[in-house]
Structures are given as C-alpha cells and as structure tokens.
Design a protein around this motif. Structure first.
Motif, PDB file in Angstrom:
ATOM      1  N   UNK A 237      -0.339  -3.753  64.741  1.00 39.52           N
ATOM      2  CA  UNK A 237       0.822  -2.975  64.909  1.00 39.52           C
ATOM      3  C   UNK A 237       2.159  -3.297  64.375  1.00 39.52           C
ATOM      4  N   UNK A 238       2.236  -4.367  64.413  1.00 41.59           N
ATOM      5  CA  UNK A 238       3.395  -5.140  63.563  1.00 41.59           C
ATOM      6  C   UNK A 238       3.494  -4.916  62.063  1.00 41.59           C
ATOM      7  N   UNK A 239       2.310  -5.008  61.430  1.00 40.73           N
ATOM      8  CA  UNK A 239       1.870  -4.687  59.882  1.00 40.73           C
ATOM      9  C   UNK A 239       2.124  -3.156  59.680  1.00 40.73           C
ATOM     10  N   UNK A 240       1.724  -2.304  60.578  1.00 32.86           N
ATOM     11  CA  UNK A 240       1.792  -0.707  60.402  1.00 32.86           C
ATOM     12  C   UNK A 240       3.387  -0.470  60.386  1.00 32.86           C
ATOM     13  N   UNK A 241       4.167  -1.274  61.278  1.00 30.90           N
ATOM     14  CA  UNK A 241       5.582  -0.879  61.124  1.00 30.90           C
ATOM     15  C   UNK A 241       6.192  -1.584  60.001  1.00 30.90           C
ATOM     16  N   UNK A 242       5.695  -2.578  59.411  1.00 33.31           N
ATOM     17  CA  UNK A 242       6.465  -3.163  58.287  1.00 33.31           C
ATOM     18  C   UNK A 242       7.129  -4.371  58.561  1.00 33.31           C
ATOM     19  N   UNK A 243       6.782  -4.844  59.836  1.00 33.85           N
ATOM     20  CA  UNK A 243       7.585  -6.063  60.406  1.00 33.85           C
ATOM     21  C   UNK A 243       6.809  -7.269  60.102  1.00 33.85           C
TER      22      UNK A 243
ATOM     23  N   UNK B 255       8.128   8.840  64.548  1.00 37.22           N
ATOM     24  CA  UNK B 255       7.740   7.754  63.800  1.00 37.22           C
ATOM     25  C   UNK B 255       8.875   7.102  63.140  1.00 37.22           C
ATOM     26  N   UNK B 256       8.517   5.735  63.040  1.00 33.20           N
ATOM     27  CA  UNK B 256       9.752   4.695  62.483  1.00 33.20           C
ATOM     28  C   UNK B 256       8.862   3.862  61.794  1.00 33.20           C
ATOM     29  N   UNK B 257       9.565   2.880  60.928  1.00 30.22           N
ATOM     30  CA  UNK B 257       8.936   1.991  59.920  1.00 30.22           C
ATOM     31  C   UNK B 257      10.280   1.171  59.515  1.00 30.22           C
ATOM     32  N   UNK B 258      10.031  -0.004  58.864  1.00 32.30           N
ATOM     33  CA  UNK B 258      10.742  -0.960  58.516  1.00 32.30           C
ATOM     34  C   UNK B 258      10.620  -1.628  57.181  1.00 32.30           C
ATOM     35  N   UNK B 259      11.414  -1.780  56.563  1.00 35.15           N
ATOM     36  CA  UNK B 259      11.337  -2.483  54.831  1.00 35.15           C
ATOM     37  C   UNK B 259      10.285  -1.551  54.101  1.00 35.15           C
ATOM     38  N   UNK B 260      10.543  -0.468  54.067  1.00 33.91           N
ATOM     39  CA  UNK B 260       9.766   0.569  53.204  1.00 33.91           C
ATOM     40  C   UNK B 260       8.393   0.892  53.610  1.00 33.91           C
ATOM     41  N   UNK B 261       7.918   0.489  54.775  1.00 35.20           N
ATOM     42  CA  UNK B 261       6.734   0.836  55.106  1.00 35.20           C
ATOM     43  C   UNK B 261       6.707   2.476  55.400  1.00 35.20           C
ATOM     44  N   UNK B 262       5.591   3.200  55.293  1.00 34.41           N
ATOM     45  CA  UNK B 262       5.177   4.279  55.840  1.00 34.41           C
ATOM     46  C   UNK B 262       5.438   4.346  57.253  1.00 34.41           C
TER      47      UNK B 262
END
Length: 67
Positions: free
Chosen positions: A58-64, A23-30
């Motif tokens: 998919x981009x929203x889920x990653x926080x991008x 699992x990875x995330x960006x900008x404080x996303x889960x």
C-alpha cells in the motif's frame, strides 16, 4: 525554490481524498484509491508477515516507499 502548503489553516485539519474511491499519490506515483482493509496481525508469524507485506504494498502504491 518556493514551498507550497496544502493547508487552508483550518483548525480542524485538511483532508486529502473525501472518499475511499478518490485517488491520491505522492512523489510522482500514479494516483490510486484507498487500499482495502488489512487482516489483523494477531496469530501466526505468517499472518503477521502477510500484514506487513500488505502495508508495504500500500505504501509503495502511494509512492511513500520506493519500489
């Protein structure tokens, strides 16, 4: 402010997530696992729209992309 880099300056590059289940995330996303395959956009306008929506999700889920 101090900038931190993830690179170890390896000429082959740096990998985030060694497997699809990591699992990875960006900008404080889960953090989330890799999104599933997205259907080809060849075909109808609705198929293309569905593919674009899946990419945006998919981009929203990653926080991008902001929700």
């Amino acid at each position: 402010m101090s900038i931190r880099h993830l690179s170890d300056q390896n000429p082959d590059g740096t990998v985030m997530g060694a497997g699809a289940g990591d699992r990875i995330a960006f900008y404080g996303a889960t953090p989330v696992a890799q999104a599933g395959a997205i259907a080809s956009t060849a075909g109808t306008a609705s198929t293309t729209a569905n593919a674009v929506n899946a990419i945006l999700t998919a981009l929203r889920n990653l926080g991008l992309v902001a929700s």
